[in-house]
Scaffold this motif. Structure first.
Motif, mmCIF file in Angstrom:
data_model
loop_
_atom_site.group_PDB
_atom_site.id
_atom_site.type_symbol
_atom_site.label_atom_id
_atom_site.label_comp_id
_atom_site.label_asym_id
_atom_site.label_seq_id
_atom_site.Cartn_x
_atom_site.Cartn_y
_atom_site.Cartn_z
ATOM 1 N N SER A 1 -0.808 8.770 -2.127
ATOM 2 C CA SER A 1 -1.874 9.283 -1.054
ATOM 3 C C SER A 1 -3.102 9.565 -1.234
ATOM 4 O O SER A 1 -3.390 10.259 -2.322
ATOM 5 C CB SER A 1 -1.028 10.626 -0.359
ATOM 6 O OG SER A 1 0.227 10.208 -0.096
ATOM 7 N N CYS B 1 1.279 10.976 -6.641
ATOM 8 C CA CYS B 1 0.919 9.821 -7.105
ATOM 9 C C CYS B 1 1.864 9.499 -8.198
ATOM 10 O O CYS B 1 1.973 10.286 -9.172
ATOM 11 C CB CYS B 1 -0.504 9.985 -7.855
ATOM 12 S SG CYS B 1 -1.734 10.371 -6.583
ATOM 13 N N TYR C 1 -10.571 -0.724 -4.248
ATOM 14 C CA TYR C 1 -9.578 -1.346 -3.559
ATOM 15 C C TYR C 1 -9.825 -2.306 -2.157
ATOM 16 O O TYR C 1 -10.856 -2.162 -1.749
ATOM 17 C CB TYR C 1 -8.751 -0.074 -2.928
ATOM 18 C CG TYR C 1 -7.921 0.929 -3.980
ATOM 19 C CD1 TYR C 1 -6.654 0.672 -4.134
ATOM 20 C CD2 TYR C 1 -8.953 1.974 -4.621
ATOM 21 C CE1 TYR C 1 -6.056 1.415 -5.100
ATOM 22 C CE2 TYR C 1 -8.478 2.577 -5.686
ATOM 23 C CZ TYR C 1 -6.907 2.531 -5.941
ATOM 24 O OH TYR C 1 -6.224 3.417 -6.641
ATOM 25 N N THR D 1 4.826 -0.865 -10.469
ATOM 26 C CA THR D 1 4.025 -0.707 -9.027
ATOM 27 C C THR D 1 3.951 0.799 -9.238
ATOM 28 O O THR D 1 4.460 1.491 -9.949
ATOM 29 C CB THR D 1 5.007 -0.937 -7.912
ATOM 30 O OG1 THR D 1 6.341 -0.640 -7.991
ATOM 31 C CG2 THR D 1 5.414 -2.250 -7.806
ATOM 32 N N ASN E 1 1.742 4.180 -6.460
ATOM 33 C CA ASN E 1 1.415 4.377 -5.422
ATOM 34 C C ASN E 1 1.049 5.960 -5.293
ATOM 35 O O ASN E 1 1.530 6.758 -6.073
ATOM 36 C CB ASN E 1 1.956 4.026 -4.270
ATOM 37 C CG ASN E 1 3.543 4.776 -3.894
ATOM 38 O OD1 ASN E 1 3.460 5.913 -3.889
ATOM 39 N ND2 ASN E 1 4.655 3.923 -3.883
ATOM 40 N N GLU F 1 -3.005 5.213 2.013
ATOM 41 C CA GLU F 1 -2.167 4.981 0.977
ATOM 42 C C GLU F 1 -2.951 4.085 -0.043
ATOM 43 O O GLU F 1 -3.410 3.133 0.238
ATOM 44 C CB GLU F 1 -0.745 4.375 1.511
ATOM 45 C CG GLU F 1 0.167 4.405 0.347
ATOM 46 C CD GLU F 1 0.727 5.636 0.045
ATOM 47 O OE1 GLU F 1 1.733 5.790 -0.982
ATOM 48 O OE2 GLU F 1 0.287 6.975 0.658
ATOM 49 N N THR G 1 3.520 -2.587 -0.630
ATOM 50 C CA THR G 1 4.238 -3.211 -1.789
ATOM 51 C C THR G 1 5.209 -4.199 -1.636
ATOM 52 O O THR G 1 5.160 -4.905 -2.596
ATOM 53 C CB THR G 1 5.080 -1.776 -2.427
ATOM 54 O OG1 THR G 1 4.310 -0.520 -2.307
ATOM 55 C CG2 THR G 1 5.512 -2.126 -3.844
ATOM 56 N N THR H 1 11.551 -0.994 -1.692
ATOM 57 C CA THR H 1 10.789 -0.019 -2.193
ATOM 58 C C THR H 1 11.621 1.400 -2.582
ATOM 59 O O THR H 1 11.331 2.373 -2.721
ATOM 60 C CB THR H 1 9.409 0.376 -1.169
ATOM 61 O OG1 THR H 1 10.059 0.553 0.130
ATOM 62 C CG2 THR H 1 8.290 -0.469 -1.619
ATOM 63 N N LYS I 1 -5.037 -4.012 -6.260
ATOM 64 C CA LYS I 1 -5.347 -2.773 -5.952
ATOM 65 C C LYS I 1 -5.829 -2.709 -4.391
ATOM 66 O O LYS I 1 -6.647 -3.050 -3.848
ATOM 67 C CB LYS I 1 -6.694 -2.029 -6.681
ATOM 68 C CG LYS I 1 -6.545 -1.879 -7.929
ATOM 69 C CD LYS I 1 -7.698 -1.672 -8.875
ATOM 70 C CE LYS I 1 -8.265 -0.342 -8.156
ATOM 71 N NZ LYS I 1 -9.569 -0.114 -9.060
ATOM 72 N N GLU J 1 3.305 2.600 1.781
ATOM 73 C CA GLU J 1 3.923 2.265 0.651
ATOM 74 C C GLU J 1 4.648 0.910 0.624
ATOM 75 O O GLU J 1 4.905 0.097 0.268
ATOM 76 C CB GLU J 1 4.425 3.428 -0.235
ATOM 77 C CG GLU J 1 5.598 2.865 -1.243
ATOM 78 C CD GLU J 1 6.547 3.893 -1.723
ATOM 79 O OE1 GLU J 1 7.459 3.408 -2.464
ATOM 80 O OE2 GLU J 1 6.224 4.977 -1.173
ATOM 81 N N VAL K 1 -2.171 1.819 -3.327
ATOM 82 C CA VAL K 1 -1.034 1.100 -3.897
ATOM 83 C C VAL K 1 -1.622 0.179 -5.021
ATOM 84 O O VAL K 1 -2.540 -0.574 -5.003
ATOM 85 C CB VAL K 1 -0.313 0.201 -3.149
ATOM 86 C CG1 VAL K 1 0.846 -0.702 -3.894
ATOM 87 C CG2 VAL K 1 0.453 1.025 -2.046
ATOM 88 N N GLN K 2 -1.026 0.264 -6.301
ATOM 89 C CA GLN K 2 -1.586 -0.722 -7.285
ATOM 90 C C GLN K 2 -0.223 -1.537 -8.076
ATOM 91 O O GLN K 2 0.945 -0.883 -8.019
ATOM 92 C CB GLN K 2 -2.223 0.028 -8.600
ATOM 93 C CG GLN K 2 -3.437 0.687 -8.233
ATOM 94 C CD GLN K 2 -4.340 0.903 -9.070
ATOM 95 O OE1 GLN K 2 -4.128 0.380 -10.291
ATOM 96 N NE2 GLN K 2 -5.148 1.903 -9.209
#
Length: 457
Positions: free
Chosen positions: A418, A386, A189, A414, A416, A318, A270, A206, A286, A266, A320-321
Motif C-alpha cells: 500500500s 509491503c 510507476y 511479484t 505489492n 496500491e 497483478t 493472487t 511497476k 493487488e 505492484v511490481q
C-alpha cells in the motif's frame, strides 16, 4: 503455490519451513493422495494403450474374416474401466490441487522466527511521535467537526462504514491525488484504472481463493465454499474416497461466472500478468492504482469497532511490481521506501517492522509493515504492508518471462504494498495535526491540493 516437485523431493524440508509459520504440513495425506494419483495415472495409461491395441486387433480380425465379437466385448470392458479410472483421476487431481492451493508460502531465510505480531522486529523509526497526553481520537475529532458521520453510514448500510463531509472528504480526495502524483512522477510507476469486480480465477491467482473466501464479498454466490463447477465431481469424491466434500473439498470454483468485489487493487493489477510470457527487457513492471477495497473483516469481531481503522469499504493506493527472480529482494526494499516517502512528505511519524514467520500473510515470503503513530492510542498502527511473494503468485497465475539464455518460460516474482491506505492516512493526519481548538491543520505537502485551505475546522 509451492512447487509440487519440491513437495515430492524434499517434503521434510518443506514441512520444517512451513512449521516456522505455525502451519502443519499434512505430509502423510499428501503422499497418500500423490501415490494414488500415480497408480491411477499408470493404470489409465495402460488401459488407453489396450484400447488402442484393441482397435488394431479388430481391423486385423476383420481382414482375416474372423469373429470380432470377443474383441468388442473386451473393448467395452476397457471403455467402462477407463471411464471409471478417468473419473477417479479427475477427482483425485482436484483434491490435490485444492490441497496445494491452501498451502502458504515458505518464509524467506531472513524472516525472524515468532508466533504472532508480538514477535515482529522493529527495524527503524522516522519522526518524533506526538505526545499522547490530551490527544483526541480521530472519530471524536471528526464527529465534533460534523465532518465524519458514522450514524448516517449505519443508516445507509450498516456498521463499519463512514460518511465523510466537507473538508475531510476534500482531504481524503486530495490524499489520493497526492499519492498518485508522487508515485508516478517521482517513483516511476505507471498509473492504472482497473475493475472493482473480478472473477474467481483472479482471486485464485493472487491467493485469496480458496483459502480466504469468507473475507470476500461474492456478488453472485454468497456461499462460494459450496460453488462447484461440476457437482458430479463432488459426488464421485464422496463415493470413491469417502470424503465430506461440502466441508473439505473446493474443486474448481465457477471462476468465470462469479463476480467478487475486490479486497485490494493487488488482485486486478497483478492478474494482468496471468497467462502472460513477458520479454525480460520489459521488466520490471511497476504499476500503481487507486481503488476502493471491500472486505468482510471475518474474524475481526470486537476489534476497532469505532472509527475508520477497520472498515468494510476503504480506499488504497496500491503499488505492484513484477521482476526477474534475482531482482525481487532489491525491489522489495525499493517499494517499501516508496511507501515510506509518502509518510515522510506528510510529516507523519512511523516505524518499520519486519513480520515474523508466524505473522506473515499466507502468500508472502517476507513482509515489512509501516505503522503510523496515533497519539490517541499511544501506539503505532499499520498503514501499509509491503510484501515479496517470490514466485508463489506467479505459479498460480502462470505469470512468466522468457529466459534470455534458455529461451524457456520461467516464473516471475511479484511484489505489492500500500502506498498508502488512504483512510488510515487521513486518520494519521487528523490525530497528528489536531489543534487545541479542535481543528485539523493541513500538512504542507497537501496545500497545493487544497488551495486556500490551511486548516479544517
Amino acid at each position: 503455490m509451492l512447487d509440487p516437485k519440491l513437495l515430492r523431493t524434499e517434503p521434510e524440508k518443506i514441512a520444517a519451513q512451513l512449521a516456522r509459520r505455525g502451519f502443519i504440513f499434512d505430509l502423510p495425506r499428501f503422499q497418500a493422495m500423490d501415490a494414488q494419483r500415480k497408480q491411477l495415472q499408470t493404470e489409465t495409461e495402460q488401459l488407453q494403450s489396450e484400447r488402442n491395441n484393441g482397435s488394431k486387433r479388430i481391423g486385423a480380425a476383420k481382414a482375416k474374416g474372423e469373429d470380432v465379437t470377443p474383441i468388442l466385448a473386451d473393448m467395452d470392458r476397457i471403455k467402462a474401466q477407463l471411464a471409471d479410472n478417468e473419473g477417479k483421476l479427475a477427482v483425485l487431481q482436484g483434491l490435490l490441487d485444492d490441497f496445494l492451493a491452501r498451502l502458504p508460502n515458505i518464509p524467506d531465510a531472513s524472516v525472524p522466527d515468532g508466533r504472532d505480531e508480538n514477535d515482529n522486529v522493529e527495524l527503524r523509526r522516522w519522526g518524533t511521535p506526538r505526545p499522547s497526553e490530551g490527544a483526541k481520537d480521530h472519530a471524536d475529532l471528526g464527529e465534533a467537526l460534523g465532518l465524519m458521520d458514522f450514524a448516517a453510514a449505519a443508516k445507509l448500510t450498516g456498521a463499519r462504514f463512514t460518511v465523510l463531509r466537507g473538508g475531510l472528504a476534500r482531504m481524503h480526495r486530495a490524499l489520493t491525488q497526492f499519492m498518485l502524483d508522487v508515485h508516478t512522477r517521482e517513483h516511476g510507476y505507471e498509473e492504472l484504472y482497473v475493475p472493482y469486480m473480478v472473477n474467481g480465477a483472479s482471486l485464485y491467482g493472487t491467493g485469496q481463493l480458496p483459502k480466504f473466501a469468507e473475507d470476500l464479498f461474492n456478488l453472485v454466490n454468497p456461499n462460494p465454499g459450496l460453488n462447484f463447477a461440476d457437482v458430479g465431481l463432488l459426488l464421485q469424491a464422496e463415493r470413491h474416497f469417502g470424503l465430506d466434500g461440502s466441508n473439505t473439498l473446493k474443486i474448481k470454483l465457477n471462476q468465470e461466472k462469479d463476480r467478487y468485489l475486490i479486497p485490494t487493487a493487488e488482485v486486478p493489477v497483478t492478474n494482468l500478468l496471468r497467462d502472460e510470457i513477458l520479454a525480460p527487457e520489459n521488466l520490471p513492471k511497476k504499476w500503481v492504482a487507486h481503488t476502493p477495497c471491500f472486505r468482510s473483516e471475518a474474524g475481526s469481531a470486537g476489534r476497532d469497532t469505532r472509527g475508520m481503522i477497520r472498515q468494510h469499504q476503504f480506499e488504497k493506493v496500491e503499488l505492484v511490481q513484477a521482476t526477474l527472480p534475482e531482482d525481487s529482494r532489491r525491489a522489495h526494499e525499493e517499494l517499501t521506501g516508496h511507501a515510506e516517502k509518502i509518510l515522510q512528505l506528510l510529516g507523519l511519524p512511523y516505524r518499520v517492522v519486519v513480520l515474523c514467520a508466524g505473522d506473515l500473510g499466507a502468500g508472502s515470503q517476507k513482509t515489512y509493515d509501516l505503522e503510523v503513530w496515533l497519539p490517541s492510542q499511544n501506539r503505532y498502527r499499520e498503514i501499509s504492508s509491503c510484501s515479496n511473494f517470490g514466485d508463489f503468485q506467479a505459479r498460480r497465475m502462470l505469470a512468466r518471462y522468457r529466459h534470455p539464455q534458455t529461451k524457456k518460460p520461467e516464473l516471475l516474482h511479484t511484489l505489492n504494498g500500500s502506498g498508502l491506505a488512504v483512510g488510515r492516512t487521513l486518520v494519521g493526519i487528523i490525530e497528528n495535526y489536531q489543534q487545541a481548538d479542535g481543528s485539523i491543520a493541513i500538512p504542507d505537502a497537501l496545500r497545493a491540493y487544497l488551495p486556500g485551505l490551511e486548516k479544517i475546522g
